[in-house]
Write a protein that holds these residues in place. Structure first.
Motif, mmCIF file in Angstrom:
data_model
loop_
_atom_site.group_PDB
_atom_site.id
_atom_site.type_symbol
_atom_site.label_atom_id
_atom_site.label_comp_id
_atom_site.label_asym_id
_atom_site.label_seq_id
_atom_site.Cartn_x
_atom_site.Cartn_y
_atom_site.Cartn_z
ATOM 1 N N TYR A 116 0.820 -1.214 0.000
ATOM 2 C CA TYR A 116 0.000 0.000 0.000
ATOM 3 C C TYR A 116 0.852 1.261 0.000
ATOM 4 O O TYR A 116 0.488 2.260 -0.630
ATOM 5 C CB TYR A 116 -0.900 -0.012 1.238
ATOM 6 N N HIS A 355 -7.337 1.750 -2.899
ATOM 7 C CA HIS A 355 -6.135 1.723 -3.741
ATOM 8 C C HIS A 355 -6.495 1.473 -5.200
ATOM 9 O O HIS A 355 -5.817 1.961 -6.116
ATOM 10 C CB HIS A 355 -5.201 0.621 -3.220
ATOM 11 N N MET A 454 -0.766 -7.229 -0.358
ATOM 12 C CA MET A 454 -2.011 -6.648 0.123
ATOM 13 C C MET A 454 -3.144 -7.667 0.239
ATOM 14 O O MET A 454 -4.174 -7.361 0.837
ATOM 15 C CB MET A 454 -2.436 -5.490 -0.798
#
Length: 609
Positions: A116, A355, A454
């Motif tokens: 991230y 994201h 992630m």
């Protein structure tokens, strides 16, 4: 390694990592290296915590080792003899369970952050992981504390590091303001903890978790003020939604599982003290119940996915506080444990969605389930656990809380918790149906599944989010109370309300044509909930009441106190100036004065006869 060595390793290895990154700027700015070092440190801490947890399953009171720190003698305490404040390590079922929660969430958050935060400049990337390691040290110091004073040290360091992490984007004005808001509101509440420590020490001569009945009432009430700030209870909850200005992994770490849970852990740890203060416990139950209801109402109308989860955190912390107020250490701490896993997963999954679309607004998402099945699946699992759907971990801990509150006869908080259970399922269903299954937006056109860094933490956290509830009996034994879980009418009612909330959210947001009229009916309530009335009340109180009062005090100080002092000085100078000519320096003048004075005194004496 011995249990004490494992605890010290889990605590001080992150401190060593943070210290090394601070004093070695070359390493801190060496690309991804600080992240890898911090992740390995968190992994070692997690393995140590898991080994301690295995010990705890066999022996509930594992170890308590302390050393003398500060000698003292307190007059007026129960014993005036010289004594010593201790510092050390306390390992029992409560502390080792909390260590696992903290270390597991910290590890998953740091792994997630590798992906991230990958685009951050090297200096900022290293700074981020420095604070992450320092935070892990601070939380573990708090968890293993053998007394309230050591817990206070970890408590304050947690507050400082949370300020640094919330304000990570310090060049962004809103982030800087959010960090300051979180810092000052929690520091205001922490004055209660300081006062409670003083009252406890003066009356007992120690900072132990127990105290006399006479001192328990005021001490626990003061401690609970600190808990209200740290665990975001109404009306000191206003810092938590603004703290979402920090990076999403920070939100998962601080505001889902660890920092905000510190207050709940404090009450659970000091349970023997709170047991002696039934009035404080009742107050806690009502504050927790109202917070759970209030925050869930506000969450219904939020469009920022992180703020939905932030208000959800406030609401669930209200559940925990209400359970502890009902006198159930097991119910409150068990919900802390299950909530930590599924809420951390929810925040990290939300980070993956953000994201992908570069926006926090759920209306900028839509249709993401088809493009991000793993992340969306993790989010759905977390949402179902949060909603208390049977079979998921949140169902077991919520059911236990509701049963304990009902059996204690706290019917008003119980009703608030039931309504909050319905609203929780409703607003999480709203997010799922809009963000994951709704009409795709332009922002979501190029969305795709996140990388391994992630998605791996989501898989890890999904396991306890699904299964942790089934081990409640074993965990409750570690906490010191054997509890047998069963499906009761209370639990069935809460589950039915949760399923109704999900159904209503589908009717209103999954099938928009069917729910349009209903959305119109609820629009005024939504505008009221979204108005930020509590924040505005704080601003009014600060700008009008507090600043007005301070201005009045300033005027009184400036013109009355300072004026009186200035007047005394002026009169003194004037009298001196008028009397100064009497000092001529001539001997004959002084003789004349003595003669006149002698005659006057003689006349006065004769007159008195």
């Amino acid at each position: 390694m011995s249990p004490i060595q494992l605890a010290l390793l889990a605590t001080f290895l992150p401190l060593g990592t943070a210290f090394s990154l601070i004093v070695l700027p070359g390493v801190r700015r060496a690309g991804k290296l600080p992240g890898y070092i911090s992740v390995v440190t968190a992994l070692v801490a997690l393995v140590s915590a898991l080994q301690l947890f295995a010990y705890g399953l066999e022996v509930h009171d594992i170890a308590r080792v302390t050393t003398q720190w500060l000698p003292h003698s307190v007059l007026g305490a129960s014993s005036a003899a010289p004594s010593t404040i201790e510092i050390g390590v306390l390992l029992d079922g409560l502390s080792v369970s909390m260590l696992v929660v903290v270390c597991l969430v910290a590890f998953c958050v740091q792994v997630f952050s590798l992906g991230y935060m990958a685009d951050e400049p090297p200096a900022d990337f290293g700074r981020y992981f420095t604070w992450q390691s320092l935070f892990l040290f601070a939380m573990n110091t708090l968890v293993i504390a053998p007394n309230l004073l050591q817990l206070f040290l970890g408590w304050e360091l947690v507050g400082l590091v949370s300020y640094l992490l919330i304000g990570y984007y310090w060049k962004k004005p809103s982030a800087a303001r959010a960090a300051l808001k979180a810092f000052w509101i929690t520091k205001l509440a922490d004055m209660g903890l300081v006062a409670g420590l003083i009252v406890l020490f003066v009356n007992t001569g120690s900072f132990n978790w127990t105290g006399t009945v006479a001192v328990a009432g005021p001490v626990t009430l003061l401690l609970f003020i600190a808990v209200m700030g740290k665990s975001a209870q109404f009306p000191l909850h206003v810092w938590l939604p603004d703290a979402m200005e920090g990076p999403t992994p920070v939100s998962a770490l601080l505001h889902a599982a660890t920092m905000v849970a510190a207050g709940v852990f404090l009450v659970a740890r000091a349970h023997p003290l709170f047991e002696q203060a039934p009035n404080t416990q009742n107050f806690m139950a009502y504050v927790g119940g109202f917070t759970a209801l209030f925050a869930s109402i506000v969450a219904v109308v939020q469009n920022d996915i992180k703020k939905v989860l932030a208000y959800s955190t406030c609401s669930q912390l209200g559940y925990m506080v209400c359970a502890l107020g009902a006198g159930s250490q097991v119910a409150g701490f068990f919900h802390l444990t299950t909530h930590a896993f599924f809420k951390a997963m929810l925040f990290l999954a939300a980070g993956g969605l953000i994201h992908a679309v570069h926006s926090n607004d759920i209306h900028h998402m839509g249709g993401l389930f088809r493009k991000m099945k793993l992340t969306s699946g993790a989010f759905i699992i977390g949402a179902l656990a949060l909603a208390g759907v049977p079979g998921f971990s949140g169902f077991f801990s919520k059911d236990l809380i509701l049963e304990e509150v009902w059996e204690r006869g706290l019917y008003l908080p119980f009703a608030a918790l039931l309504i909050a259970a319905f609203l929780t399922a409703f607003y999480m269903g709203r997010v799922v149906f809009i963000a994951l299954f709704g009409k795709p937006s332009e922002h979501a056109e190029h969305a795709h599944e996140s990388g391994f860094a992630m998605t791996f933490p989501l898989v890890v956290l999904a396991i306890p989010a699904l299964c942790a509830g089934y081990f409640g009996a074993e965990l409750s034994g570690m906490y010191g109370e054997a509890t047998h879980f069963h499906l009761s009418p209370v639990g069935m009612t809460a589950s039915a309300l949760g399923l109704c909330g999900i159904g209503l959210s589908y009717f209103m947001f999954g099938a928009p044509q069917g729910g349009a009229a209903l959305r119109t009916v609820f629009a005024p309530l939504g505008r009221l909930a979204a108005s930020g009335i509590v924040d505005k009340s704080f601003l009014f109180g600060y700008r009008t009441v507090l600043r007005g009062f301070a201005g009045g005090i300033g005027w009184f100080d400036r013109y009355i106190i300072d004026g009186l002092m200035n007047a005394i000085g002026y009169v003194t100078l004037e009298v001196g100036a008028r009397l100064r000519p009497l000092q001529t320096g001539k001997v004959q003048d002084y003789v004349y004065v003595m003669v006149v004075a002698t005659i006057a005194l003689g006349t006065f004496a004769a007159f008195l006869r």
